[in-house]
Design a protein around this motif. Structure first.
Motif, PDB file in Angstrom:
ATOM      1  N   GLY A  49      19.383 -10.020   6.046  1.00 39.19           N
ATOM      2  CA  GLY A  49      18.206  -9.285   5.606  1.00 39.19           C
ATOM      3  C   GLY A  49      17.440 -10.010   4.514  1.00 39.19           C
ATOM      4  N   GLU A  50      17.774 -11.278   4.264  1.00 41.50           N
ATOM      5  CA  GLU A  50      17.079 -12.055   3.240  1.00 41.50           C
ATOM      6  C   GLU A  50      15.786 -12.651   3.776  1.00 41.50           C
ATOM      7  N   LEU A  51      15.614 -12.623   5.066  1.00 43.69           N
ATOM      8  CA  LEU A  51      14.467 -13.242   5.721  1.00 43.69           C
ATOM      9  C   LEU A  51      13.809 -12.199   6.611  1.00 43.69           C
ATOM     10  N   VAL A  52      12.485 -12.097   6.532  1.00 41.52           N
ATOM     11  CA  VAL A  52      11.768 -11.136   7.368  1.00 41.52           C
ATOM     12  C   VAL A  52      10.808 -11.888   8.274  1.00 41.52           C
ATOM     13  N   ALA A  53      10.421 -11.240   9.338  1.00 39.85           N
ATOM     14  CA  ALA A  53       9.481 -11.836  10.282  1.00 39.85           C
ATOM     15  C   ALA A  53       8.105 -11.939   9.633  1.00 39.85           C
ATOM     16  N   LEU A  54       7.367 -12.967   9.996  1.00 41.62           N
ATOM     17  CA  LEU A  54       6.045 -13.203   9.426  1.00 41.62           C
ATOM     18  C   LEU A  54       5.109 -12.041   9.687  1.00 41.62           C
ATOM     19  N   ASP A  55       5.136 -11.473  10.887  1.00 42.45           N
ATOM     20  CA  ASP A  55       4.266 -10.335  11.203  1.00 42.45           C
ATOM     21  C   ASP A  55       4.556  -9.152  10.295  1.00 42.45           C
ATOM     22  N   ARG A  56       5.839  -8.895  10.069  1.00 37.60           N
ATOM     23  CA  ARG A  56       6.225  -7.782   9.195  1.00 37.60           C
ATOM     24  C   ARG A  56       5.784  -8.042   7.760  1.00 37.60           C
ATOM     25  N   ALA A  57       5.922  -9.263   7.284  1.00 36.26           N
ATOM     26  CA  ALA A  57       5.502  -9.608   5.925  1.00 36.26           C
ATOM     27  C   ALA A  57       3.998  -9.416   5.766  1.00 36.26           C
ATOM     28  N   LYS A  58       3.220  -9.815   6.772  1.00 34.11           N
ATOM     29  CA  LYS A  58       1.765  -9.642   6.702  1.00 34.11           C
ATOM     30  C   LYS A  58       1.396  -8.165   6.626  1.00 34.11           C
ATOM     31  N   ILE A  59       2.069  -7.347   7.420  1.00 33.38           N
ATOM     32  CA  ILE A  59       1.788  -5.906   7.412  1.00 33.38           C
ATOM     33  C   ILE A  59       2.102  -5.315   6.045  1.00 33.38           C
ATOM     34  N   LEU A  60       3.246  -5.702   5.468  1.00 33.65           N
ATOM     35  CA  LEU A  60       3.629  -5.163   4.167  1.00 33.65           C
ATOM     36  C   LEU A  60       2.675  -5.609   3.058  1.00 33.65           C
ATOM     37  N   VAL A  61       2.266  -6.871   3.075  1.00 36.51           N
ATOM     38  CA  VAL A  61       1.328  -7.359   2.059  1.00 36.51           C
ATOM     39  C   VAL A  61      -0.017  -6.662   2.208  1.00 36.51           C
ATOM     40  N   PHE A  62      -0.482  -6.488   3.438  1.00 34.35           N
ATOM     41  CA  PHE A  62      -1.750  -5.799   3.662  1.00 34.35           C
ATOM     42  C   PHE A  62      -1.671  -4.364   3.145  1.00 34.35           C
ATOM     43  N   ARG A  63      -0.569  -3.676   3.433  1.00 36.41           N
ATOM     44  CA  ARG A  63      -0.408  -2.285   2.977  1.00 36.41           C
ATOM     45  C   ARG A  63      -0.395  -2.217   1.449  1.00 36.41           C
ATOM     46  N   LEU A  64       0.316  -3.137   0.817  1.00 35.16           N
ATOM     47  CA  LEU A  64       0.370  -3.165  -0.645  1.00 35.16           C
ATOM     48  C   LEU A  64      -1.011  -3.427  -1.241  1.00 35.16           C
ATOM     49  N   ALA A  65      -1.753  -4.373  -0.671  1.00 38.45           N
ATOM     50  CA  ALA A  65      -3.095  -4.691  -1.169  1.00 38.45           C
ATOM     51  C   ALA A  65      -4.024  -3.493  -1.001  1.00 38.45           C
ATOM     52  N   ARG A  66      -3.912  -2.788   0.109  1.00 40.31           N
ATOM     53  CA  ARG A  66      -4.763  -1.618   0.327  1.00 40.31           C
ATOM     54  C   ARG A  66      -4.444  -0.517  -0.693  1.00 40.31           C
ATOM     55  N   GLU A  67      -3.164  -0.285  -0.961  1.00 42.21           N
ATOM     56  CA  GLU A  67      -2.780   0.731  -1.956  1.00 42.21           C
ATOM     57  C   GLU A  67      -3.302   0.354  -3.342  1.00 42.21           C
ATOM     58  N   GLU A  68      -3.227  -0.910  -3.684  1.00 41.15           N
ATOM     59  CA  GLU A  68      -3.721  -1.390  -4.980  1.00 41.15           C
ATOM     60  C   GLU A  68      -5.236  -1.197  -5.077  1.00 41.15           C
ATOM     61  N   ARG A  69      -5.948  -1.567  -3.999  1.00 42.71           N
ATOM     62  CA  ARG A  69      -7.403  -1.402  -3.983  1.00 42.71           C
ATOM     63  C   ARG A  69      -7.783   0.070  -4.131  1.00 42.71           C
ATOM     64  N   ASP A  70      -7.110   0.957  -3.386  1.00 44.17           N
ATOM     65  CA  ASP A  70      -7.414   2.378  -3.464  1.00 44.17           C
ATOM     66  C   ASP A  70      -7.177   2.931  -4.867  1.00 44.17           C
ATOM     67  N   ALA A  71      -6.115   2.478  -5.502  1.00 42.38           N
ATOM     68  CA  ALA A  71      -5.834   2.934  -6.876  1.00 42.38           C
ATOM     69  C   ALA A  71      -6.965   2.514  -7.814  1.00 42.38           C
ATOM     70  N   TRP A  72      -7.477   1.301  -7.671  1.00 41.29           N
ATOM     71  CA  TRP A  72      -8.572   0.829  -8.529  1.00 41.29           C
ATOM     72  C   TRP A  72      -9.878   1.557  -8.221  1.00 41.29           C
ATOM     73  N   VAL A  73     -10.154   1.822  -6.950  1.00 38.40           N
ATOM     74  CA  VAL A  73     -11.392   2.523  -6.582  1.00 38.40           C
ATOM     75  C   VAL A  73     -11.397   3.934  -7.168  1.00 38.40           C
ATOM     76  N   ASN A  74     -10.254   4.580  -7.222  1.00 38.04           N
ATOM     77  CA  ASN A  74     -10.158   5.945  -7.753  1.00 38.04           C
ATOM     78  C   ASN A  74     -10.067   6.000  -9.278  1.00 38.04           C
ATOM     79  N   TRP A  75      -9.796   4.902  -9.919  1.00 37.81           N
ATOM     80  CA  TRP A  75      -9.586   4.882 -11.370  1.00 37.81           C
ATOM     81  C   TRP A  75     -10.818   5.319 -12.178  1.00 37.81           C
TER      82      TRP A  75
END
Length: 187
Positions: free
Chosen positions: A119-145
């Motif tokens: 479990g130390e290595l994840v698939a590239l597609d999964r990593a992209k999805i997780l990074v995109f989700r994290l970036a979207r949550e961060e953006r939404d938090a800033w837009v609402n601030w």
């Protein structure tokens, strides 16, 4: 003796002595009266009577297939990555170097499989999805601030709440637009 012995004909034909004996019993050889083998006649008869699908390919006798340049450069690259000596581009790669590179690649592949199982290595597609989700949550938090803090900041500074909200929202959107230019490179 007019012709060749079984041993000499076997060497001439590039087959074993046992194969020559089987060919003699099957009648695929031309024999002289003294029992020796007529090489030219036997070659022709063997070629005509032998099923090509059942023949082994002729030994290469020094004729080696050329190795693609991409394979040679991959061997050199793998050796250099491991800090080992590698031939110059266009130079000749030895069998030992190629085998070493192969063993290094197999070890790297096993290590990657083990990391994936742990479990130390994840698939590239999964990593992209997780990074995109994290970036979207961060953006939404800033837009609402600005909506959450504009009234508090306006009261503290003694300014109009709507003006403070507009100013904060404009600055946050400018900052988010700058951050949007940053691209994640997973190579």
């Amino acid at each position: 003796m007019q012709g060749m012995s079984e041993r000499r004909y076997a060497a001439h034909a590039g087959v074993s002595r046992g194969a020559v004996q089987k060919a003699r019993l099957a009648g695929r050889l031309v024999l002289f009266a003294d029992g020796s083998i007529d090489a030219a006649g036997s070659d022709a008869r063997r070629a005509a009577m032998t099923d090509p699908a059942k023949q082994r390919p002729a030994p290469s006798r020094g004729k080696l297939k050329p190795v693609p340049e991409a394979a040679l450069s991959a061997v050199g690259e793998t050796l250099r990555e491991q800090g080992l000596s590698a031939p110059a581009v266009g130079g000749s790669t030895t069998f030992l170097q190629a085998r070493t590179a192969n063993e290094v690649l197999k070890a790297q592949e096993r290590r990657l499989k083990l990391q994936k199982l742990k479990g130390e290595l994840v698939a590239l597609d999964r990593a992209k999805i997780l990074v995109f989700r994290l970036a979207r949550e961060e953006r939404d938090a800033w837009v609402n601030w600005p909506g959450r803090v504009a009234a508090l900041m306006a009261a503290e500074l003694g300014v109009d709440t709507a003006t403070m909200h507009d100013l904060l929202e404009r600055q946050v959107r400018t900052h988010l637009a700058e951050l949007a230019d940053v691209r994640a490179d997973f190579r």
